[in-house]
Scaffold this motif. Structure first.
Motif, short mmCIF file in Angstrom:
data_model
loop_
_atom_site.label_atom_id
_atom_site.label_comp_id
_atom_site.label_asym_id
_atom_site.label_seq_id
_atom_site.Cartn_x
_atom_site.Cartn_y
_atom_site.Cartn_z
N GLU A 157 20.30 -0.34 -11.67
CA GLU A 157 20.87 -1.66 -11.45
C GLU A 157 20.99 -2.62 -11.97
O GLU A 157 21.67 -3.88 -12.52
N ASP A 576 9.12 -1.54 -2.23
CA ASP A 576 9.20 -2.44 -3.60
C ASP A 576 9.09 -4.13 -3.11
O ASP A 576 9.41 -4.85 -3.00
N GLU A 616 9.25 0.08 -8.66
CA GLU A 616 9.84 -0.10 -7.36
C GLU A 616 9.99 1.70 -7.26
O GLU A 616 10.41 2.77 -8.08
N GLN A 634 11.95 2.69 -10.92
CA GLN A 634 12.58 1.60 -11.40
C GLN A 634 12.02 0.26 -11.99
O GLN A 634 10.68 0.25 -10.90
N HIS A 635 12.09 -0.19 -12.96
CA HIS A 635 10.95 -0.77 -14.18
C HIS A 635 9.36 -1.01 -13.61
O HIS A 635 8.97 -1.52 -13.70
CA CA Z 1 14.20 -4.42 -6.66
#
Ligand code: CA
Ligand code: FEO
Ligand code: CA
Ligand code: CA
Length: 679
Positions: A157, A576, A616, A634-635
């Motif tokens: 993303e 998220d 997330e 993610q992240h």
């Molecule tokens: Ca997000």
């Protein structure tokens, strides 16, 4: 030398990776009723407290929770066969007893070409041959039907510049800051590395004799990035508003950006959806077309790629294209139209590494979260659904003009059809509004003379048609048995009491909800539907399940985002909660972001997995046999403050452990006994 980007004039919503507030379209039916489902249920119980409480945007009253508890526990769902995992805030992945987790393909892992080894010191050329960052929507394409070997295709993303440039160490950089040089420009090598960290990865993977999944070196392994040439298809192909200095005939685009969720076509290709692409562009301060202003393209850019000096002689416009200012006599001389090449759904054939990705413009231009198809039926039109993830934006569906034929079905089916926007009425009914010239107020007088006008400014067309502004539509999923369509509405804290009604029943909606609907007569091409709320997210005692009952601790969740149905009809829900809220006051009850499973028949929800700090959870998808679940983290570490980053104190060091920088990665989740995950 680098200095910190001080976001003094920046939109604070950058921090949450969200869209800015726009003027919401007034709803004709505001504040009449709470959702039809909850109102009906509450009347059956002989109480009005629940309905009133929702209508006024408050939290559920304790007395309602006590009343539900007195009714006794419901029998546990036979569909959810695992022990619930407690909410937690550790920097690790937690799964139920009897399950195990493998980390696969983290950001920077060698993927293709020369397979360069990972190091934070890698340059742009290395990154172009390695896994991208910020893993998101994902699909497992089996090879020859296998559940042990396939092509894992995933979106990347975005990226977190402070974690990916060796030169960022010691700088006071927040999660969305970019390192600037003393003259305010950006380092071209850093920008190119960021461009190559975006996009999509195709990875051939295989399970070995020990049950460990590994990358297989294969010419099909591929990186598609924010610089990969793509074709424009559908009604906007060749439109004068797609012409740029790089594509003077308006038939090509460069790269794909901010690919959030995805879709899988009935003919086995992958759809990458472009979400928050607007943050990459800057425009001049003069008057701008509505195709920029309605999409939030402003005279400032979060990423500042346009400030990378020294465009390579062999690659003119690579950075300059992110500046949409008018600089030439005509559009063929500058990049004023470059933002028109984004906001689309991109079709990729993962089995052909030479294939050119195609932007399918008939599916509309907005902040596409993902795409979910209704089952393809031989000889019938094809239907798909897609949400626009921004506050007060809409849910859409597309119905093809031509019938689907398994023997010949391909992407051209997505180039001709009708795009609709959804209206959710408060009585539980709904209507699909065709976005077609001459219908629903779409005329030259309202700025929509042609189909191309409508698709380029899809949001504006849906405004005119009178679609229902939603609480940030994220992923959709389709129940394989009932055909019901589910959508996550992740949150919308800016919804006022006057705007709270129907499918978006809560003012100041901090936690989100999941809505589901059934098309009239079960026909996905129908123009009417009936909807209900599947759940209202919230903490224990405050969130509500399908039965209108308060969530127990094991079910509590906030900000539902990813959705996926497995073959046994477990609905997998991924959360998220934004990184600046995770584990802070008022949010600590939820802990880190999580993966939960729900039974669509009983409405039971149970937490299955908790992720590492700051991350997330997204991308959940399984193998055909159900024995392996792939999930993206993610992240991790995004919740680290700028001050702590400068001091080298990170919220997460996952998955490698301190002092390594955190990396997005895929999880492989299996059962120790080899059984179906979740059963
Ligand atoms: Ca997000
Ligand atoms: Fe990229 Fe809407 O989440
Ligand atoms: Ca998402
Ligand atoms: Ca989200």
């Amino acid at each position: 030398m680098h200095k910190r980007f001080v976001p003094g004039h920046a939109d604070p919503s950058f921090a949450a990776n969200e869209e800015p507030l726009r003027e919401p379209v007034p709803q004709p039916d505001f504040q009449q009723v709470v959702s039809a489902r909850y109102q009906r249920r509450d009347i059956l119980r002989g109480g009005v407290g629940l309905a009133l409480c929702t209508m006024f945007g408050g939290l559920w009253p304790p007395r309602t929770a006590q009343a539900s508890a007195a009714a006794g526990p419901r029998p546990a769902s036979s569909r959810l066969g695992f022990s619930a995992v407690a909410a937690g805030s550790a920097d690790t992945v937690v799964v139920p007893p009897g399950y195990r987790v493998q980390v696969l393909l983290p950001w920077g892992e060698p993927l293709c070409g020369e397979y360069p080894a990972f190091s934070v010191g890698n340059g742009a050329a290395d990154q172009a041959q390695q896994m991208g960052s910020h893993h998101d929507g994902m699909h497992f394409f089996p090879l020859a039907g296998s559940s042990a070997e396939g092509l894992l295709v995933m979106n990347h993303e975005y990226a977190e510049p402070r974690f990916m440039h060796a030169a960022a160490a010691g700088l006071a950089l927040g999660a969305v800051d970019v390192p600037l040089r003393t003259d305010g420009s950006r380092d071209p090598e850093q920008v190119l590395k960021e461009i190559y960290a975006h996009g999509v990865s195709v990875a051939h993977i295989r399970r070995d004799a020990h049950g460990v999944w590994q990358l297989v070196r294969d010419t099909r392994n591929r990186r598609i990035t924010a610089a990969t040439p793509m074709a424009i298809s559908g009604p906007l192909r060749g439109d004068p508003r797609l012409r740029t200095a790089w594509s003077p005939d308006g038939t090509q685009a460069r790269g794909t950006l901010n690919n959030c969720a995805h879709g899988v076509t009935p003919w086995g290709t992958y759809l990458a959806c472009e979400e928050n692409w607007r943050y990459y562009f800057v425009r001049d301060a003069g008057p701008a077309p509505v195709s920029l202003t309605r999409y939030g393209v402003e005279p400032l850019s979060a990423w500042r790629w346009h400030l990378a000096a020294g465009n390579a002689a062999d690659d003119p416009g690579q950075f300059a294209r992110f500046d949409a200012s008018r600089r030439a006599e005509s559009a063929e001389g500058d990049f004023r139209n470059e933002p028109h090449a984004f906001g689309w759904v991109v079709e990729i054939d993962p089995f052909d590494p030479q294939s050119v990705p195609v932007k399918r413009t008939h599916l509309g231009r907005f902040a596409h979260e993902g795409v979910v198809f209704a089952p393809a039926v031989e000889g019938r039109p094809l239907t798909l659904y897609s949400g626009d993830d921004a506050r007060f934006e809409y849910i859409y569906k597309f119905v093809s003009s031509r019938p689907y034929q398994a023997a010949s079905g391909d992407g051209s089916l997505l180039d001709e059809g009708t795009l609709y926007a959804a209206r959710f009425s408060s009585d539980g009914s709904g209507e699909w509004l065709a976005l077609v010239p001459g219908k629903n107020g779409l005329t030259p007088a309202t700025g929509f003379a042609t189909l191309a006008d409508i698709l380029l400014n899809t949001r504006g067309a849906a405004d005119v048609a009178g679609a229902t502004p939603m609480d940030r539509p994220e992923w959709g999923a389709l129940d394989p048995a009932t055909g019901q369509v589910y959508f996550s509405l992740t949150k919308n804290e800016r919804r006022t009491r006057e705007q709270a009604s129907g499918a978006n029943p809560r003012a100041g909606n901090a936690h989100g909800q999941i809505v589901r609907w059934r098309e009239a007569e079960g026909d996905h091409t129908a123009t009417t539907f009936t909807w209900e709320l599947f759940l209202l997210a919230g903490s224990a005692g405050q969130g509500r399940d399908l039965q209108g009952q308060p969530f127990a601790q094991e079910s509590s969740l906030s900000n539902p985002d990813g959705l996926w149905f497995d073959a046994d009809r477990r609905l997998w829900i991924q959360t998220d909660i934004s990184d600046e809220k995770l584990n802070t006051t008022g949010w600590s009850v939820f802990g880190n972001n999580a993966l939960l499973a729900a039974d669509p028949d009983t409405g039971e929800v149970r937490r299955f997995m908790v992720g590492p700090r700051g991350a997330e959870i997204t991308g959940c998808v399984g193998t055909p046999d159900g024995a392996t679940l792939f999930v993206n983290v993610q992240h991790p570490g995004a919740s680290t403050s700028a001050k702590d980053f400068a001091r080298g104190r990170l919220q997460s060091y996952w998955p490698d452990g301190g002092p390594a920088m955190p990396r997005s990665a895929t999880l492989v989740i299996t059962r120790e006994d080899g059984g179906v995950v979740g059963a």
